[in-house]
Design a protein around this motif. Structure first.
Motif, PDB file in Angstrom:
ATOM      1  N   LEU A 153      39.828  40.860  55.959  1.00  0.00           N
ATOM      2  CA  LEU A 153      39.868  40.820  57.422  1.00  0.00           C
ATOM      3  C   LEU A 153      40.144  42.195  58.025  1.00  0.00           C
ATOM      4  CD1 LEU A 153      41.807  37.476  57.946  1.00  0.00           C
ATOM      5  CD2 LEU A 153      39.368  37.890  58.265  1.00  0.00           C
ATOM      6  N   ALA A 154      40.980  42.981  57.380  1.00  0.00           N
ATOM      7  CA  ALA A 154      41.344  44.283  57.926  1.00  0.00           C
ATOM      8  C   ALA A 154      40.228  45.308  57.770  1.00  0.00           C
ATOM      9  CB  ALA A 154      42.623  44.789  57.253  1.00  0.00           C
ATOM     10  N   PHE A 155      39.576  45.293  56.608  1.00  0.00           N
ATOM     11  CA  PHE A 155      38.608  46.353  56.317  1.00  0.00           C
ATOM     12  C   PHE A 155      37.167  45.848  56.173  1.00  0.00           C
ATOM     13  CE2 PHE A 155      42.684  47.760  54.478  1.00  0.00           C
ATOM     14  CZ  PHE A 155      42.904  48.851  55.302  1.00  0.00           C
ATOM     15  N   GLY A 156      36.968  44.554  56.238  1.00  0.00           N
ATOM     16  CA  GLY A 156      35.621  44.010  56.100  1.00  0.00           C
ATOM     17  C   GLY A 156      35.056  44.162  54.701  1.00  0.00           C
ATOM     18  N   TYR A 157      35.932  44.239  53.715  1.00  0.00           N
ATOM     19  CA  TYR A 157      35.530  44.458  52.326  1.00  0.00           C
ATOM     20  C   TYR A 157      35.727  43.171  51.548  1.00  0.00           C
ATOM     21  CZ  TYR A 157      35.178  46.912  47.858  1.00  0.00           C
ATOM     22  OH  TYR A 157      34.793  47.345  46.618  1.00  0.00           O
ATOM     23  N   ASP A 158      34.606  42.499  51.200  1.00  0.00           N
ATOM     24  CA  ASP A 158      34.668  41.191  50.565  1.00  0.00           C
ATOM     25  C   ASP A 158      34.761  41.231  49.045  1.00  0.00           C
ATOM     26  OD1 ASP A 158      34.517  39.923  52.963  1.00  0.00           O
ATOM     27  OD2 ASP A 158      32.354  39.611  52.898  1.00  0.00           O
ATOM     28  N   ALA A 159      34.611  42.386  48.443  1.00  0.00           N
ATOM     29  CA  ALA A 159      34.505  42.453  46.990  1.00  0.00           C
ATOM     30  C   ALA A 159      35.797  42.043  46.275  1.00  0.00           C
ATOM     31  CB  ALA A 159      34.099  43.857  46.558  1.00  0.00           C
ATOM     32  N   LEU A 160      36.938  42.122  46.921  1.00  0.00           N
ATOM     33  CA  LEU A 160      38.196  41.758  46.267  1.00  0.00           C
ATOM     34  C   LEU A 160      38.456  40.256  46.258  1.00  0.00           C
ATOM     35  CD1 LEU A 160      40.831  44.377  47.439  1.00  0.00           C
ATOM     36  CD2 LEU A 160      39.934  44.023  45.158  1.00  0.00           C
ATOM     37  N   VAL A 161      37.914  39.530  47.216  1.00  0.00           N
ATOM     38  CA  VAL A 161      38.246  38.119  47.371  1.00  0.00           C
ATOM     39  C   VAL A 161      37.791  37.303  46.164  1.00  0.00           C
ATOM     40  CG1 VAL A 161      37.912  36.075  48.804  1.00  0.00           C
ATOM     41  CG2 VAL A 161      38.219  38.302  49.864  1.00  0.00           C
ATOM     42  N   MET A 162      36.612  37.534  45.691  1.00  0.00           N
ATOM     43  CA  MET A 162      36.092  36.734  44.585  1.00  0.00           C
ATOM     44  C   MET A 162      36.869  36.934  43.275  1.00  0.00           C
ATOM     45  SD  MET A 162      32.492  36.481  42.958  1.00  0.00           S
ATOM     46  CE  MET A 162      31.247  35.629  43.076  1.00  0.00           C
ATOM     47  N   LEU A 204      39.947  38.051  42.827  1.00  0.00           N
ATOM     48  CA  LEU A 204      41.318  37.587  43.007  1.00  0.00           C
ATOM     49  C   LEU A 204      41.375  36.068  43.091  1.00  0.00           C
ATOM     50  CD1 LEU A 204      42.714  40.250  45.507  1.00  0.00           C
ATOM     51  CD2 LEU A 204      42.977  40.145  43.026  1.00  0.00           C
ATOM     52  N   GLY A 205      40.407  35.471  43.745  1.00  0.00           N
ATOM     53  CA  GLY A 205      40.326  34.011  43.794  1.00  0.00           C
ATOM     54  C   GLY A 205      40.055  33.417  42.422  1.00  0.00           C
ATOM     55  N   LEU A 206      39.244  34.091  41.640  1.00  0.00           N
ATOM     56  CA  LEU A 206      38.962  33.632  40.279  1.00  0.00           C
ATOM     57  C   LEU A 206      40.223  33.674  39.414  1.00  0.00           C
ATOM     58  CD1 LEU A 206      36.838  32.775  38.167  1.00  0.00           C
ATOM     59  CD2 LEU A 206      36.569  35.189  37.654  1.00  0.00           C
ATOM     60  N   ILE A 207      40.989  34.736  39.537  1.00  0.00           N
ATOM     61  CA  ILE A 207      42.240  34.842  38.770  1.00  0.00           C
ATOM     62  C   ILE A 207      43.192  33.715  39.167  1.00  0.00           C
ATOM     63  CG2 ILE A 207      44.305  36.253  38.429  1.00  0.00           C
ATOM     64  CD1 ILE A 207      42.456  38.714  38.748  1.00  0.00           C
ATOM     65  N   HIS A 208      43.339  33.492  40.468  1.00  0.00           N
ATOM     66  CA  HIS A 208      44.212  32.409  40.920  1.00  0.00           C
ATOM     67  C   HIS A 208      43.694  31.052  40.441  1.00  0.00           C
ATOM     68  CE1 HIS A 208      46.666  29.779  43.306  1.00  0.00           C
ATOM     69  NE2 HIS A 208      45.592  29.287  43.879  1.00  0.00           N
ATOM     70  N   GLY A 209      42.389  30.852  40.501  1.00  0.00           N
ATOM     71  CA  GLY A 209      41.814  29.584  40.053  1.00  0.00           C
ATOM     72  C   GLY A 209      42.059  29.318  38.578  1.00  0.00           C
ATOM     73  N   VAL A 210      41.913  30.335  37.755  1.00  0.00           N
ATOM     74  CA  VAL A 210      42.165  30.178  36.318  1.00  0.00           C
ATOM     75  C   VAL A 210      43.641  29.857  36.075  1.00  0.00           C
ATOM     76  CG1 VAL A 210      42.250  31.441  34.131  1.00  0.00           C
ATOM     77  CG2 VAL A 210      40.216  31.571  35.564  1.00  0.00           C
ATOM     78  N   LEU A 211      44.530  30.541  36.776  1.00  0.00           N
ATOM     79  CA  LEU A 211      45.957  30.262  36.620  1.00  0.00           C
ATOM     80  C   LEU A 211      46.309  28.854  37.079  1.00  0.00           C
ATOM     81  CD1 LEU A 211      47.473  33.663  37.797  1.00  0.00           C
ATOM     82  CD2 LEU A 211      47.493  32.733  35.482  1.00  0.00           C
ATOM     83  N   PHE A 212      45.713  28.401  38.175  1.00  0.00           N
ATOM     84  CA  PHE A 212      45.985  27.051  38.686  1.00  0.00           C
ATOM     85  C   PHE A 212      45.470  25.989  37.716  1.00  0.00           C
ATOM     86  CE2 PHE A 212      44.768  23.311  41.194  1.00  0.00           C
ATOM     87  CZ  PHE A 212      46.010  22.973  41.714  1.00  0.00           C
ATOM     88  N   ILE A 213      44.255  26.151  37.228  1.00  0.00           N
ATOM     89  CA  ILE A 213      43.694  25.172  36.289  1.00  0.00           C
ATOM     90  C   ILE A 213      44.498  25.155  34.992  1.00  0.00           C
ATOM     91  CG2 ILE A 213      41.675  24.660  34.853  1.00  0.00           C
ATOM     92  CD1 ILE A 213      39.974  25.554  37.264  1.00  0.00           C
ATOM     93  N   THR A 214      44.928  26.308  34.528  1.00  0.00           N
ATOM     94  CA  THR A 214      45.773  26.373  33.335  1.00  0.00           C
ATOM     95  C   THR A 214      47.072  25.614  33.567  1.00  0.00           C
ATOM     96  OG1 THR A 214      44.844  28.510  32.740  1.00  0.00           O
ATOM     97  CG2 THR A 214      46.952  27.930  31.731  1.00  0.00           C
ATOM     98  N   TYR A 215      47.685  25.810  34.727  1.00  0.00           N
ATOM     99  CA  TYR A 215      48.914  25.101  35.064  1.00  0.00           C
ATOM    100  C   TYR A 215      48.703  23.593  35.060  1.00  0.00           C
ATOM    101  CZ  TYR A 215      53.008  23.607  37.720  1.00  0.00           C
ATOM    102  OH  TYR A 215      54.152  22.969  38.125  1.00  0.00           O
ATOM    103  N   VAL A 216      47.623  23.142  35.681  1.00  0.00           N
ATOM    104  CA  VAL A 216      47.359  21.703  35.754  1.00  0.00           C
ATOM    105  C   VAL A 216      47.108  21.121  34.362  1.00  0.00           C
ATOM    106  CG1 VAL A 216      45.734  19.971  36.619  1.00  0.00           C
ATOM    107  CG2 VAL A 216      46.570  21.755  38.138  1.00  0.00           C
ATOM    108  N   VAL A 217      46.357  21.812  33.528  1.00  0.00           N
ATOM    109  CA  VAL A 217      46.098  21.329  32.160  1.00  0.00           C
ATOM    110  C   VAL A 217      47.406  21.246  31.374  1.00  0.00           C
ATOM    111  CG1 VAL A 217      45.003  21.933  29.967  1.00  0.00           C
ATOM    112  CG2 VAL A 217      43.693  22.053  32.086  1.00  0.00           C
TER     113      VAL A 217
END
Length: 116
Positions: free
Chosen positions: A35-44, A46-59
């Motif tokens: 939102l601050a810099f209009g740079y979307d390359a970090l979101v994917m 970082l979201g992937l890392i969080h998603g892997v950690l969340f799925i690992t936690y649930v398993v």
């Protein structure tokens, strides 16, 4: 508590802290950066890392549920803690107490103090 259950409990504890920190640290940082810099390359990534950690936690939570036969309400509580930012830190404290109680009970059984 047998050794496999204690190991499953310890694995869930180890996964709860990075999962708890990943949501606010990674996703909010990535979204704020976008939102601050209009740079979307970090979101994917970082979201992937969080998603892997969340799925690992649930398993790992489901594995522990299978081993301990906890009631659904208790498992749902730990699942909700994974959704709440920094909730896994509280979950780690609860799991640490449970782990310590299991170790103390195992030592007492080994020494013959408790007949259970």
């Amino acid at each position: 508590m047998d050794i496999k259950t204690a190991a499953a409990l310890h694995r869930l504890r180890l996964a709860s802290i990075p999962e708890a920190i990943s949501f606010p640290a990674l996703l909010i940082f990535g979204t704020g950066f976008r939102l601050a810099f209009g740079y979307d390359a970090l979101v994917m990534p970082l979201g992937l890392i969080h998603g892997v950690l969340f799925i690992t936690y649930v398993v790992l939570l489901l594995d522990l549920w299978n081993r301990t036969k906890w009631p659904f309400k208790r498992v749902a509580f730990f699942f909700v803690l994974a959704i709440v930012p920094f909730g896994g830190l509280y979950g780690d404290r609860v799991l640490r107490r449970e782990e310590e109680a299991g170790v103390i009970a195992a030592r007492a059984r080994k020494e013959g103090v408790v007949n259970a």
